[in-house]
Scaffold this active site. Structure first.
Site, PDB file in Angstrom:
ATOM      1  N   ASP A 117      28.861  10.190  12.114  1.00  0.00           N
ATOM      2  CA  ASP A 117      29.127  10.971  13.097  1.00  0.00           C
ATOM      3  C   ASP A 117      28.766   9.713  14.120  1.00  0.00           C
ATOM      4  OD1 ASP A 117      30.809  13.384  12.785  1.00  0.00           O
ATOM      5  OD2 ASP A 117      29.415  14.775  12.868  1.00  0.00           O
TER       6      ASP A 117
ATOM      7  N   ASP B 230      26.318  15.250  12.994  1.00  0.00           N
ATOM      8  CA  ASP B 230      25.673  15.720  13.836  1.00  0.00           C
ATOM      9  C   ASP B 230      25.889  17.314  13.847  1.00  0.00           C
ATOM     10  OD1 ASP B 230      28.312  16.544  15.140  1.00  0.00           O
ATOM     11  OD2 ASP B 230      28.458  15.996  16.737  1.00  0.00           O
TER      12      ASP B 230
ATOM     13  N   GLU C 286      39.255  21.684  12.420  1.00  0.00           N
ATOM     14  CA  GLU C 286      38.389  22.399  12.622  1.00  0.00           C
ATOM     15  C   GLU C 286      38.962  23.896  13.075  1.00  0.00           C
ATOM     16  OE1 GLU C 286      34.453  21.204  13.228  1.00  0.00           O
ATOM     17  OE2 GLU C 286      32.943  23.510  13.166  1.00  0.00           O
TER      18      GLU C 286
ATOM     19  N   LYS D 284      33.077   8.946  11.668  1.00  0.00           N
ATOM     20  CA  LYS D 284      34.285   9.918  13.148  1.00  0.00           C
ATOM     21  C   LYS D 284      33.763  10.104  13.963  1.00  0.00           C
ATOM     22  CE  LYS D 284      33.235  14.737  11.368  1.00  0.00           C
ATOM     23  NZ  LYS D 284      32.860  15.428  12.725  1.00  0.00           N
TER      24      LYS D 284
HETATM   25  O1  KIV Z   1      28.706  17.595  11.822  1.00  0.00           O
HETATM   26  C1  KIV Z   1      29.350  17.842  10.954  1.00  0.00           C
HETATM   27  O2  KIV Z   1      28.315  18.687  10.381  1.00  0.00           O
HETATM   28  C2  KIV Z   1      31.046  18.286  11.503  1.00  0.00           C
HETATM   29  C3  KIV Z   1      31.598  18.617  10.150  1.00  0.00           C
HETATM   30  C4  KIV Z   1      31.498  20.399  10.493  1.00  0.00           C
HETATM   31  C5  KIV Z   1      33.229  19.069  10.274  1.00  0.00           C
HETATM   32  O3  KIV Z   1      31.515  17.454  11.832  1.00  0.00           O
END
Ligand code: KIV
Length: 271
Positions: A90, A51, A189, A120
């Site tokens: 995401d 995201d 993270e 995710k």
């Molecule tokens: O949205 C994203 O790019 C992420 C990464 C930083 C793991 O969640």
């Protein structure tokens, strides 16, 4: 005689086996067909349709504004460029936090409308019911703990998380809960390397770090940061492998000069 060479696709089992064998997992974000095609052909194990598209593709300050429809657009483009890599998408802010039924409906839309392989979500105990419901429908789920950008207004800053004992303990407990629920992997993270080491060693599922040190089972970077498309973001954990910003600027300036000076197109570049 035809020689049939079949691509060995990366699956959750591949990632689990890589952890067992001590083979590091490479993961990068992508948001469109063309870059996904480059990364897949280069041999990346996992592509995350993050995201972070909200920041790097749409220019928003945070990840909060991106919608489920927009994530579906990015994810289906990435899938069309992918042959071997495992693709995770995401669930955006607001598409899974209110209740587990809504969370499942969002995950189902991602799987049905994009062809992605997993989703995710950010958070631990607070979203466990949703995680279980999505997993119950047969959708692989990756967790995300530590700095979770969808909660940026709760944290107030993008600094390193879980330096304090209480937050570190909660993170360890959440990691275990996500593993026990059936998540196939976990993003960590911006947390101290030693905490990431403890979590990685205590879990059977692979951990993928971003700003979480060298002991995670894999690493993920945002493509715009590691390719130097976005050069304003320079955190300590980032290794920049290219400077596309500089190269693209020079290329476009050369093109402008060629057009203005009537050097382009030449005789051989016309019909
Ligand atoms: O949205 C994203 O790019 C992420 C990464 C930083 C793991 O969640």
């Amino acid at each position: 005689m035809s020689v049939h060479t079949e691509v060995r696709k990366v699956t959750t089992h591949t990632l689990q086996r890589m952890k067992l064998n001590g083979e590091r997992i490479s993961m990068i974000t992508a948001y469109d067909y063309s870059f996904a095609k480059i990364f897949d052909a280069a041999g990346i194990d996992v592509i995350l349709v993050g995201d972070s598209a909200s920041n790097v593709m749409a220019g928003h300050e945070t990840t909060l504004p991106i919608t489920l429809d927009q994530m579906i657009y990015h994810a289906s483009s990435v899938i069309r460029g992918t042959n071997r890599s495992f693709v995770i998408v995401d669930l955006p802010f607001g598409s899974y936090q209110s209740n587990s039924k809504e969370a499942l409906a969002s995950a189902v839309r991602i799987m049905k409308e994009t062809g992605a392989h997993a989703i995710k979500v950010e958070g631990g105990e607070e979203i466990l019911e949703s995680v279980k419901r999505i997993l119950g429908a047969g959708v692989p789920v990756m967790g995300h703990l530590g700095l979770t950008p969808q909660s940026i207004y709760k944290f107030g800053t993008y600094t390193v998380r879980a330096r304090e004992e209480a937050e570190a303990e909660k993170l360890k407990k959440d990691a275990l809960l996500l593993e026990q629920a059936g998540c196939f992997g976990l993003v960590l993270e911006k947390i101290p390397a030693d905490l990431a080491r403890q979590v990685s060693e205590s879990l059977h599922i692979p951990t993928i770090g971003i700003g979480a040190g060298r002991h995670c089972d894999g690493q993920v970077l945002v493509m715009h940061d590691m390719l130097g498309i976005n050069t304003e973001f320079k955190p300590r954990f980032l290794r920049q492998y290219l400077n596309i910003h500089e190269q693209a600027t020079s290329a476009v300036q050369a093109y402008i000069n060629d057009v203005k000076s009537r050097n382009f197109p030449s005789e051989s570049e016309q019909y």
